[in-house]
Design a protein around this motif. Structure first.
Motif, PDB file in Angstrom:
ATOM      1  N   HIS A   1     -12.015  -6.630   5.614  1.00  0.00           N
ATOM      2  CA  HIS A   1     -12.847  -5.506   5.168  1.00  0.00           C
ATOM      3  C   HIS A   1     -13.098  -5.589   3.661  1.00  0.00           C
ATOM      4  O   HIS A   1     -14.234  -5.470   3.197  1.00  0.00           O
ATOM      5  CB  HIS A   1     -12.136  -4.206   5.526  1.00  0.00           C
ATOM      6  CG  HIS A   1     -12.993  -2.979   5.443  1.00  0.00           C
ATOM      7  ND1 HIS A   1     -13.814  -2.565   6.473  1.00  0.00           N
ATOM      8  CD2 HIS A   1     -13.165  -2.071   4.449  1.00  0.00           C
ATOM      9  CE1 HIS A   1     -14.444  -1.450   6.118  1.00  0.00           C
ATOM     10  NE2 HIS A   1     -14.071  -1.128   4.888  1.00  0.00           N
ATOM     11  N   ARG A   2     -12.034  -5.807   2.911  1.00  0.00           N
ATOM     12  CA  ARG A   2     -12.161  -5.850   1.445  1.00  0.00           C
ATOM     13  C   ARG A   2     -13.049  -7.007   0.993  1.00  0.00           C
ATOM     14  O   ARG A   2     -13.948  -6.829   0.166  1.00  0.00           O
ATOM     15  CB  ARG A   2     -10.782  -6.052   0.815  1.00  0.00           C
ATOM     16  CG  ARG A   2      -9.886  -4.865   0.858  1.00  0.00           C
ATOM     17  CD  ARG A   2      -8.529  -5.238   0.238  1.00  0.00           C
ATOM     18  NE  ARG A   2      -7.512  -4.282   0.595  1.00  0.00           N
ATOM     19  CZ  ARG A   2      -6.332  -4.618   1.101  1.00  0.00           C
ATOM     20  NH1 ARG A   2      -6.013  -5.870   1.309  1.00  0.00           N
ATOM     21  NH2 ARG A   2      -5.450  -3.675   1.394  1.00  0.00           N
TER      22      ARG A   2
ATOM     23  N   LEU B   1       0.818  -1.219   0.000  1.00  0.00           N
ATOM     24  CA  LEU B   1       0.000   0.000   0.000  1.00  0.00           C
ATOM     25  C   LEU B   1       0.848   1.265   0.000  1.00  0.00           C
ATOM     26  O   LEU B   1       0.474   2.266  -0.597  1.00  0.00           O
ATOM     27  CB  LEU B   1      -0.938  -0.006   1.209  1.00  0.00           C
ATOM     28  CG  LEU B   1      -2.108  -0.989   1.108  1.00  0.00           C
ATOM     29  CD1 LEU B   1      -2.853  -1.069   2.427  1.00  0.00           C
ATOM     30  CD2 LEU B   1      -3.063  -0.571  -0.011  1.00  0.00           C
TER      31      LEU B   1
ATOM     32  N   THR C   1     -13.949  -3.800  11.390  1.00  0.00           N
ATOM     33  CA  THR C   1     -12.634  -3.657  10.746  1.00  0.00           C
ATOM     34  C   THR C   1     -12.430  -2.219  10.261  1.00  0.00           C
ATOM     35  O   THR C   1     -11.318  -1.691  10.320  1.00  0.00           O
ATOM     36  CB  THR C   1     -12.498  -4.632   9.563  1.00  0.00           C
ATOM     37  OG1 THR C   1     -13.640  -4.489   8.699  1.00  0.00           O
ATOM     38  CG2 THR C   1     -12.408  -6.061  10.042  1.00  0.00           C
ATOM     39  N   GLY C   2     -13.506  -1.597   9.797  1.00  0.00           N
ATOM     40  CA  GLY C   2     -13.403  -0.209   9.342  1.00  0.00           C
ATOM     41  C   GLY C   2     -13.030   0.720  10.485  1.00  0.00           C
ATOM     42  O   GLY C   2     -12.188   1.612  10.328  1.00  0.00           O
TER      43      GLY C   2
ATOM     44  N   LEU D   1      -7.688  -5.246   6.994  1.00  0.00           N
ATOM     45  CA  LEU D   1      -7.874  -4.730   5.629  1.00  0.00           C
ATOM     46  C   LEU D   1      -8.403  -5.816   4.695  1.00  0.00           C
ATOM     47  O   LEU D   1      -9.291  -5.576   3.870  1.00  0.00           O
ATOM     48  CB  LEU D   1      -6.559  -4.172   5.097  1.00  0.00           C
ATOM     49  CG  LEU D   1      -6.274  -2.729   5.484  1.00  0.00           C
ATOM     50  CD1 LEU D   1      -4.802  -2.391   5.236  1.00  0.00           C
ATOM     51  CD2 LEU D   1      -7.155  -1.771   4.708  1.00  0.00           C
ATOM     52  N   TRP D   2      -7.868  -7.026   4.832  1.00  0.00           N
ATOM     53  CA  TRP D   2      -8.339  -8.112   3.956  1.00  0.00           C
ATOM     54  C   TRP D   2      -9.765  -8.525   4.283  1.00  0.00           C
ATOM     55  O   TRP D   2     -10.581  -8.782   3.393  1.00  0.00           O
ATOM     56  CB  TRP D   2      -7.396  -9.313   4.030  1.00  0.00           C
ATOM     57  CG  TRP D   2      -6.282  -9.191   3.044  1.00  0.00           C
ATOM     58  CD1 TRP D   2      -4.963  -9.055   3.316  1.00  0.00           C
ATOM     59  CD2 TRP D   2      -6.406  -9.144   1.616  1.00  0.00           C
ATOM     60  NE1 TRP D   2      -4.247  -8.927   2.147  1.00  0.00           N
ATOM     61  CE2 TRP D   2      -5.110  -8.981   1.089  1.00  0.00           C
ATOM     62  CE3 TRP D   2      -7.476  -9.216   0.740  1.00  0.00           C
ATOM     63  CZ2 TRP D   2      -4.863  -8.893  -0.277  1.00  0.00           C
ATOM     64  CZ3 TRP D   2      -7.244  -9.134  -0.626  1.00  0.00           C
ATOM     65  CH2 TRP D   2      -5.946  -8.978  -1.118  1.00  0.00           C
TER      66      TRP D   2
ATOM     67  N   ILE E   1      -9.282   0.395  11.351  1.00  0.00           N
ATOM     68  CA  ILE E   1      -8.314   1.036  10.460  1.00  0.00           C
ATOM     69  C   ILE E   1      -8.652   2.505  10.205  1.00  0.00           C
ATOM     70  O   ILE E   1      -7.954   3.173   9.452  1.00  0.00           O
ATOM     71  CB  ILE E   1      -8.210   0.281   9.104  1.00  0.00           C
ATOM     72  CG1 ILE E   1      -9.579   0.112   8.461  1.00  0.00           C
ATOM     73  CG2 ILE E   1      -7.531  -1.037   9.289  1.00  0.00           C
ATOM     74  CD1 ILE E   1      -9.565  -0.682   7.169  1.00  0.00           C
TER      75      ILE E   1
ATOM     76  N   TYR F   1      -3.907  -4.595  11.316  1.00  0.00           N
ATOM     77  CA  TYR F   1      -4.410  -3.839  10.159  1.00  0.00           C
ATOM     78  C   TYR F   1      -4.266  -4.660   8.882  1.00  0.00           C
ATOM     79  O   TYR F   1      -5.109  -4.550   7.988  1.00  0.00           O
ATOM     80  CB  TYR F   1      -3.666  -2.509   9.989  1.00  0.00           C
ATOM     81  CG  TYR F   1      -3.580  -1.684  11.249  1.00  0.00           C
ATOM     82  CD1 TYR F   1      -4.608  -1.690  12.172  1.00  0.00           C
ATOM     83  CD2 TYR F   1      -2.471  -0.899  11.520  1.00  0.00           C
ATOM     84  CE1 TYR F   1      -4.530  -0.953  13.337  1.00  0.00           C
ATOM     85  CE2 TYR F   1      -2.381  -0.151  12.673  1.00  0.00           C
ATOM     86  CZ  TYR F   1      -3.412  -0.194  13.583  1.00  0.00           C
ATOM     87  OH  TYR F   1      -3.319   0.534  14.728  1.00  0.00           O
ATOM     88  N   ASN F   2      -3.186  -5.436   8.798  1.00  0.00           N
ATOM     89  CA  ASN F   2      -3.040  -6.314   7.626  1.00  0.00           C
ATOM     90  C   ASN F   2      -4.236  -7.247   7.533  1.00  0.00           C
ATOM     91  O   ASN F   2      -4.825  -7.431   6.461  1.00  0.00           O
ATOM     92  CB  ASN F   2      -1.761  -7.163   7.752  1.00  0.00           C
ATOM     93  CG  ASN F   2      -0.507  -6.330   7.745  1.00  0.00           C
ATOM     94  OD1 ASN F   2      -0.054  -5.904   8.792  1.00  0.00           O
ATOM     95  ND2 ASN F   2       0.062  -6.089   6.573  1.00  0.00           N
TER      96      ASN F   2
ATOM     97  N   TYR G   1       2.821  -3.140  12.000  1.00  0.00           N
ATOM     98  CA  TYR G   1       2.152  -3.341  10.705  1.00  0.00           C
ATOM     99  C   TYR G   1       3.177  -3.896   9.708  1.00  0.00           C
ATOM    100  O   TYR G   1       4.307  -3.424   9.653  1.00  0.00           O
ATOM    101  CB  TYR G   1       1.581  -2.009  10.207  1.00  0.00           C
ATOM    102  CG  TYR G   1       1.028  -2.078   8.798  1.00  0.00           C
ATOM    103  CD1 TYR G   1      -0.160  -2.745   8.529  1.00  0.00           C
ATOM    104  CD2 TYR G   1       1.711  -1.486   7.731  1.00  0.00           C
ATOM    105  CE1 TYR G   1      -0.662  -2.821   7.240  1.00  0.00           C
ATOM    106  CE2 TYR G   1       1.215  -1.547   6.444  1.00  0.00           C
ATOM    107  CZ  TYR G   1       0.035  -2.215   6.195  1.00  0.00           C
ATOM    108  OH  TYR G   1      -0.459  -2.291   4.916  1.00  0.00           O
TER     109      TYR G   1
END
Lengths: 225, 280
Positions: B174-175, A110, B148-149, B171-172, B152, B167-168, A162
């Motif tokens: 969430h997507r 990202l 999840t939103g 994010l997945w 992040i 967060y990794n 992260y």
């Protein structure tokens, strides 16, 4: 005897301090490139370092080891990760090479894709220190302050956990290297795939069945039982 | 009121308002989310430009997400307010409730058998099993993308409570949940509600508030029979909206359908251009 021991300890400490390469940012204080490129001496040369052997120096956030070990695990940390010059001794390496000439695929993250952050803005100037080199800005003990906080104001060591260069979420090796990412992503893929796998054919079949029924019955609405 | 020219009320005004808000926010989140996901591709950048660029896109997505979560909270408050607390078990087991019940499981298998050319179409009550699934899918979806939103939304703040590698993972999740929701709504939901032979070219039930009585008798016969048996049918009959309102409903519905189909097609056409990561 006690004084002698103390004196030897001080002398040993002085030798260690004098022999420790300076951080890559402090270029003026460096006497020779070879010295800077040398290992910190804290770790074995050449060979990979087995997990656990370097824990004392990594000083990663406590939370990395929490959550049942589901977080990212550095399976094998190469010896170069502890050098002041991570590229020293790399066969055919030339300083003029671009990062992606050898590290192809590293741009798939990202930070590279969504911003104008370049490799060197995090990994710093020449020579690029191994990310676990004791004085590296990327060392987990200071990464949050020297790297992350440049953009993410207030970043903490926890934040710096992260994984920028995220492993492929569904790849088999990720099950070992980053279990939480692997299993959570697979769970979601199976959930989504299952919903689509059932509903898409079912919906098409439903529409087709209604159409056939209407043709057979010649009615405006389907026959109900 | 003439029953033949009437609609049977299916949704109250506030329920339609919830659905309208859900449509608008879901579409806004879909457009901004996909633009964000495909920002490197020309169509993602083009979508982002509609919102004034990348930074504004993120802002709109985040604010819309917060508003949707607020709407979700209001939905819970609404349910608690209208729930019959004096007879909770009866309320939960009611045929008007959206709680999945045993007869929904039976209906599901009979429905499946009918689609496969065996048996008769089940005589559905007020809500079919797929309608209950759609309703609860919004709950599960909102809980997943919402949690999840929020995680992040402000990663620096969240890092006070969880490590950054969350967060990794978030994010997945969430997507994928977002893609699941969009894929389901823009294909399955749209087709079932608007493109089946019995609903084509457009079902305005959720916008008008009522379903044509004839259609209700065909698709929800047990519900209509229950209303007749309990003497409630007349009270539930309502007039069709005037033609201008109906036209507005259809136009709005088709704009949303067209937008959804555009997003689905664009997603499929560009999914190979995702550059920020690799799945395998």
């Amino acid at each position: 005897m006690g004084r002698l021991t103390r004196g030897l300890q001080v002398a040993a400490l002085a030798v260690v301090l004098l022999g420790t390469p300076f951080p890559s940012g402090a270029a003026d204080a460096v006497t020779a490139y070879d010295e800077r490129a040398a290992s910190t001496g804290y770790f074995r040369e050449g060979a990979s370092v087995v997990p656990g052997a370097y824990q004392l120096y990594l000083q990663t956030p406590q939370s990395l080891g929490a959550y049942g070990g589901l977080g990212p695990r550095p399976k094998i940390v190469e010896g170069v990760s502890f050098k002041a010059d991570a590229h020293a001794g790399v066969t055919d390496y030339r300083p003029g090479y671009g990062c992606l000439d050898c590290h192809a695929g590293s741009e798939h993250n990202l930070h590279s894709a969504r911003t104008e952050v370049t490799c060197r803005q995090c990994h710093r100037g020449t020579p690029i220190a191994g990310i676990f080199h004791y004085y590296s800005a990327m060392n987990p003990i200071r990464r949050h302050a020297y790297v992350c906080a440049k953009c993410h104001e207030g970043a903490t060591a926890n934040f710096a956990a992260y994984v920028v260069h995220e492993p492929p979420a569904l790849a088999a090796e990720t099950a070992e290297g980053f279990p939480a990412l692997y299993y959570a992503t697979w769970f979601m893929v199976i959930l989504a795939g299952g919903v689509f796998l059932f509903f898409l054919p079912f919906t098409v079949g439903w529409g087709f069945r209604e159409l056939i029924q209407r043709i057979w019955a010649g009615r405006s609405h389907v026959r109900v039982g | 009121m003439s029953a033949s020219a009437s609609l049977v009320r299916r949704f109250t005004g506030i329920q339609r308002l919830f659905h309208l808000g859900l449509i608008l926010l879901f579409m806004l989140l879909s457009v901004t989310g996909l633009a964000w996901m495909f920002i490197e591709a020309p169509w993602g950048a083009w979508l982002a430009e509609l919102f004034g660029g990348y930074a504004n896109l993120l802002l709109v997505h985040r604010v819309a997400g917060l508003v949707m979560l607020a709407g979700f909270f209001l939905q819970i408050v609404y349910l608690l307010a209208v729930f019959d607390w004096r007879h909770p078990l009866r309320a939960l087991a009611s045929h008007d409730a959206l709680v999945m019940q045993w007869f929904d499981v039976v209906d599901f298998f009979r429905h499946l058998r009918w689609v496969l050319f065996g048996g008769a179409l089940p005589r559905f009550e007020r809500w079919g099993w797929w309608e209950k699934f759609d309703y609860w899918a919004v709950w599960w979806g909102l809980i997943i993308v919402g949690a999840t939103g929020l995680l992040i939304y402000n990663p620096v703040l969240s890092a006070d409570y969880v490590p950054g590698w969350f967060y990794n993972v978030a994010l997945w999740i969430h997507r994928i949940e977002a893609v699941l929701a969009m894929g389901h709504i823009f294909t399955v939901h749209f087709f079932v509600e608007h493109f089946r032979p019995s609903t084509f070219p457009f079902s305005a039930t959720m916008f008008d508030g009522g379903m044509p009585l004839e259609h209700a008798r065909a698709e929800h016969p047990r519900w209509v029979e229950r209303l007749e048996r309990e003497g409630q049918l007349q009270a539930r009959l309502m007039s069709r909206p005037v033609w201008a309102i109906r036209l507005l409903h259809i136009a709005f519905g088709y704009v949303m359908i067209a937008l959804g189909l555009f997003l689905v097609v664009s997603f499929i056409a560009h999914v190979g251009l995702l550059k920020f990561t690799a799945l395998f």
